[in-house]
Design an enzyme around this catalytic site. Structure first.
Site, PDB file in Angstrom:
ATOM      1  N   GLN A 199      -5.261 -10.031   6.753  1.00  0.00           N
ATOM      2  CA  GLN A 199      -4.632 -10.871   7.776  1.00  0.00           C
ATOM      3  C   GLN A 199      -5.680 -11.483   8.713  1.00  0.00           C
ATOM      4  O   GLN A 199      -5.601 -12.656   9.085  1.00  0.00           O
ATOM      5  CB  GLN A 199      -3.629 -10.047   8.570  1.00  0.00           C
ATOM      6  CG  GLN A 199      -2.643 -10.872   9.382  1.00  0.00           C
ATOM      7  CD  GLN A 199      -1.643 -11.610   8.495  1.00  0.00           C
ATOM      8  OE1 GLN A 199      -1.441 -11.239   7.345  1.00  0.00           O
ATOM      9  NE2 GLN A 199      -1.066 -12.668   9.021  1.00  0.00           N
ATOM     10  N   GLU A 243      -3.235  11.749  -7.406  1.00  0.00           N
ATOM     11  CA  GLU A 243      -3.333  13.163  -7.013  1.00  0.00           C
ATOM     12  C   GLU A 243      -2.227  13.555  -6.039  1.00  0.00           C
ATOM     13  O   GLU A 243      -2.439  14.325  -5.100  1.00  0.00           O
ATOM     14  CB  GLU A 243      -4.728  13.474  -6.453  1.00  0.00           C
ATOM     15  CG  GLU A 243      -5.800  13.290  -7.516  1.00  0.00           C
ATOM     16  CD  GLU A 243      -7.091  13.990  -7.201  1.00  0.00           C
ATOM     17  OE1 GLU A 243      -7.053  15.049  -6.556  1.00  0.00           O
ATOM     18  OE2 GLU A 243      -8.144  13.485  -7.605  1.00  0.00           O
TER      19      GLU A 243
END
Length: 390
Positions: A347, A374
């Site tokens: 942004q 994980e």
């Protein structure tokens, strides 16, 4: 109420040690010269940068946690976190592969292998001569690992494996894999066993290579088992211990992914700060606009909070403490921080944040894996909540 306060962790010190500083300096020099110039080449080709990993092996970074007796560097988790962060600041893919090699395959053999297994495999893995893989996840049993379909049936002195694992880092390039297969009935306790399986074993082969959004230079494939015969000497620990071993390995692995997330967040933040100080609008750097400077202030704050959680978990595991909740907290917060920071970075860059000539679009793509691999953010919250009830 089930949450260890930072004051309860003995010797928590956030000043970099001499070893940490040495590792950071070494990686920064190497990374700027050899990794940053080829980051997008490997990202676009999805090629696993094996030569870079040979170099990392020579630098002692593929056996950071392995004792010198077995050819490793003999460091602890603070040095390990430093290495993952510094690599990931430049390239998340290489950071991910470094983490998977060290914390999963290599660490599983280190923690649960017998002396013969350690002496046979750890020097090869620590030097980078061999790259390691680790197989738990399956297509239909991600978080539901107790219901895995890959089986290992005993036949005399051998186990015969059939099934498939997926989302396996280094599934093709790895020379050896630690694989967890079901040796009992589905959903029963103690129903899984871990095996060390070398590439070239009959019936063991890589499958489909995934075409991924991010982490594209970190190879991800299936592992296929078709009447694959594995001698009982390749079993890690005892039959039925595989799932419990895997959970212990994932405690450390979550610290790895937290460090990976932190490195990505730092890389995205640093690129954004540099851009905000150089990019001018209305005759002044865009950093001078409160909307931009406040974004950067929030990014820096969340990054430091992530670092505190990671150092806490790393210090605790170094001390031999229970780290299940601490590592889950570090992984949850740091991974979601990486996604948020990299989004803010895009942004701040505006239209240039969407262009591959600038680094933040890659940080943005790479970061998302950190909230999934994980253990998803949802699983981390489940782990934390269950520990709170104890």
């Amino acid at each position: 109420m089930g949450i260890t306060a930072i004051t309860e962790v003995q010797g928590l010190d956030f000043d970099a040690t001499e070893n940490q500083q040495m590792i950071a300096d070494m990686i920064r020099r190497y990374g700027e010269e050899h990794i940053r110039p080829v980051v997008m080449k490997y990202d676009e080709s999805q090629e696993f940068p094996i030569e870079i990993f040979r170099d990392l092996g020579e630098m002692g970074l593929l056996g950071i946690l392995v004792p010198e007796t077995y050819g490793g560097s003999g460091f602890g988790y603070l040095e390990y976190v430093t290495a993952i962060v510094e690599i990931s600041r430049i390239c998340g893919s290489i950071g991910l592969s470094l983490a998977a090699h060290n914390s999963l395959c290599t660490n599983h053999i280190l923690k649960f292998g017998n002396e013969d297994q350690k002496r046979q495999y750890l020097p090869l893995l620590a030097s980078g001569e061999w790259i390691g893989a680790w197989g738990l996840t399956e297509a239909n049993t991600g978080s539901d690992a107790g219901n895995m379909r890959t089986t290992a049936v005993k036949d005399g002195d051998y186990y015969v494996l059939n099934g498939a694992k997926n989302f396996i880092t280094h599934g093709k390039s790895g020379k050896v894999a630690v694989v967890i297969a079901r040796t009992g009935e589905a959903r029963q306790s103690n129903n899984a066993t871990a095996f060390i399986i070398e590439k070239g074993t009959p019936g063991f082969s890589p499958g489909k290579k995934e075409n991924k959004l991010g982490m594209r230079a970190s190879e991800t494939t299936e592992l296929i088992f078709e009447d694959c015969r594995v001698h009982k000497s390749q079993m890690l620990g005892q039959e039925g211990e595989g799932f419990r071993q895997a959970m212990k390995i994932l405690d450390g692995g979550r610290i790895s992914i937290a460090a990976l997330s932190l490195g990505i967040a730092k890389g995205a933040y640093e690129a954004s700060l540099k851009y905000a100080l150089e990019r001018e609008q209305f005759d002044q750097p865009i950093f001078e606009f409160q909307a931009i400077s406040f974004r950067l202030a929030d990014m820096a704050t969340r990054i430091q909070a992530s670092e505190l959680l990671i150092h806490r978990a790393a210090t605790m595991i170094n001390q031999g403490q229970e780290v299940t909740q601490a590592s889950a907290m570090a992984k949850l917060y740091a991974s979601e921080t990486a996604v948020w920071v990299s989004g803010e970075a895009v942004q701040i860059h505006g239209g240039y944040g969407f262009i591959k000539d600038f680094p933040v679009e890659k940080y943005f793509r790479d970061a998302k894996l950190c909230t999934i691999g994980e253990g998803t953010s949802e699983i981390q919250r489940l782990v934390i909540a269950r520990r709170m009830m104890r």
